[in-house]
Design a protein around this motif. Sequence first.
Motif, PDB file in Angstrom:
ATOM      1  N   GLN A   1     -21.814   7.971   4.577  1.00 16.31           N
ATOM      2  CA  GLN A   1     -21.564   6.588   4.981  1.00 16.31           C
ATOM      3  C   GLN A   1     -20.372   5.989   4.239  1.00 16.31           C
ATOM      4  O   GLN A   1     -19.634   5.163   4.782  1.00 16.31           O
TER       5      GLN A   1
ATOM      6  N   THR B   1     -18.791  11.879   9.929  1.00 18.31           N
ATOM      7  CA  THR B   1     -19.480  10.608  10.156  1.00 18.31           C
ATOM      8  C   THR B   1     -20.986  10.798  10.325  1.00 18.31           C
ATOM      9  O   THR B   1     -21.753   9.848  10.261  1.00 18.31           O
ATOM     10  N   GLN B   2     -21.398  12.048  10.549  1.00 16.57           N
ATOM     11  CA  GLN B   2     -22.817  12.383  10.658  1.00 16.57           C
ATOM     12  C   GLN B   2     -22.974  13.861  10.347  1.00 16.57           C
ATOM     13  O   GLN B   2     -22.228  14.697  10.854  1.00 16.57           O
TER      14      GLN B   2
ATOM     15  N   GLU C   1     -26.389  11.574   2.366  1.00 17.13           N
ATOM     16  CA  GLU C   1     -26.240  10.675   3.511  1.00 17.13           C
ATOM     17  C   GLU C   1     -25.430   9.437   3.143  1.00 17.13           C
ATOM     18  O   GLU C   1     -24.626   8.932   3.930  1.00 17.13           O
ATOM     19  N   GLN C   2     -25.650   8.920   1.931  1.00 19.29           N
ATOM     20  CA  GLN C   2     -24.884   7.755   1.481  1.00 19.29           C
ATOM     21  C   GLN C   2     -23.404   8.103   1.280  1.00 19.29           C
ATOM     22  O   GLN C   2     -22.521   7.303   1.582  1.00 19.29           O
TER      23      GLN C   2
END
Length: 645
Positions: free
Chosen positions: A278, A250-251, A274-275
């Motif tokens: 997400q 999630t991160q 990063e996308q």
Amino acid sequence: MPSYTVTVATGSQWFAGTDDYIYLSLVGSAGCSEKHLLDKAFYNDFERGAVDSYDVTVDEELGEIHLIRIEKRKYWLHDDWYLKYITLKTPHGDYIEFPCYRWITGEGEIVLRDGRAKLARDDQIHILKQHRRKELETRQKQYRWLEWNPGFPLSIDARCHKDLPRDIQFDSEKGVDFVLNYSKAMENLFINRFMHMFQSSWHDFADFEKIFVKISNTISERVMNHWQEDLMFGYQFLNGCNPVLIQRCTQLPAKLPVTTEMVECSLERQLSLEQEVQEGNIFVVDYELLDGIDANKTDPCTHQFLAAPICLLYKNLANKIVPIAIQLNQIPGEENPIFLPSDAKYDWLLAKIWVRSSDFHIHQTITHLLRTHLVSEVFGIAMYRQLPAVHPIFKLLVAHVRFTIAINTKAREQLICEYGLFDKAIKARGMDSAQDIPYYFYRDDGLLVWEAILTFTAEVVGIYYESDQVVEEDQELQDFVRDVYVYGMRGRKASGFPKSIRSREKLSEYLTVVIFTASAQHAAVNFGQYDWCSWIPNAPPTMRAPPPTAKGVVTIEQIVDTLPDRGRSCWHLGAVWALSQFQENELFLGMYPEEHFIEKPVKEAMARFRKSLEAIVSVIAERNKNKKLPYYYLSPDRIPNSVAV
């Protein structure tokens, strides 16, 4: 004078019979009988597997029979006797069943109650209350807690297998002698000639086939042929023998400074890293637990090394999981590069081998040993200490701790968790969506088995506990739960285990955890070991050189010299072969040949349980048709009832 017919069943395991004198006395509401010798003229009584009947005449009416007392006295030489059950036909024609399923040793005696399950509140007669109390007092002296190693759950106080109470020992000690089993494995696998070749490296990857080719099977042979491929590497996080570590990212971890530019050749959706995170397409496996641990120093002639890697994985457009970045230690830096699929072939391959080796260590120590073997032993010890044989929860669980304490004691002698609901554990790792991650068969099959067990335990709980208040007021049950928490889990809140149980729903879930851990979870992480670990480069048990600190320097020769030598490879192969074998006369999930329960409603619940398990077997068999890599470890017909391997 009143006459009773007594039917005595002796166990069928080796050395179950006895030549000793066996005496029986009856304890009833109106009086007690004399001691009667059970003996037939010119007949060999109590032979292994025998069912013998005797007529017992008493002087006066005994009323309702509460207890049967069996005494064994020496005839010639002491021999133990395994008593399965006694059936009593009363003068009025009624039949009363007295389950036993225990050993009587030496000049011992045993007192049995009839087979109806009873909570403590159901016993109003003094003699039954006294029997219940004495049984637990005796057991608590036999089953004592002991710290095996600091930080581990407490275990049984026994130095070796023969120190255990006779009732929980293996029927045949030879069957669980690890050294003997490994020796048999070496012979069966035709690898004796390599056994003593320590410090002798293999020449190349193909050279490993010298200890492999004779024992190939569908999965292990496919692993041998495809182990270098990223798809095979990623698949094992879902359906290999350690399918519990992967979680949705999630991160991005700060300790893994990976960028979109590094991995863009692996990303297929025209999105940044990063996308992709997400969107839920990035997964991570972190071996942080290995950080700072010293490698084994049992052999002064061979240096051994560990790593604590972080592996980033990606769900591609085909919904397959593949690795996209590997950092071999926890602290980023110049000498701890992030390895990528775009790197030189052997750089990337060695990084993946290090992850597989780390996964092997976590699997053996945490996933397998701690979270199935040792946790199941905790349940077993607490059960024997706090639940009398007449308690319904004892009757429910006893089949699921069969030989568990014995196998763990043997392991401590010769070799060498977290409480949570299965579906919630899967969800906590972000792995619950069958649509997003369609090939996670461990999750799919595990949920089916979990729900079947939960339905069964809820039925049994409903039979004996009419309300939540009855659960809360069952002091024996609460003592069992407290024993698990205080002693087994060392009173640690982080373990997730409760100190008490207040409702029928929570009790059903707790019992499902106990049974699922001992049966399905252990099967999932144990019986695939030969399939996935027999090809040594895919699961190296030791590494003989440190992790690489730079890119562009790894050669095939360096990889082979890092992998286990010939001798250790053979020991490893023998170990995973032996661990992957079922026991003789294995009892699988849903099989309850020892009839501790005699009540019809429970037997009907057991029948429904078996039917639901059979349906799951059919579902899994249909799914596996024509699959190159079938997943069958959680098929109920391959799930032993207890941790006994």
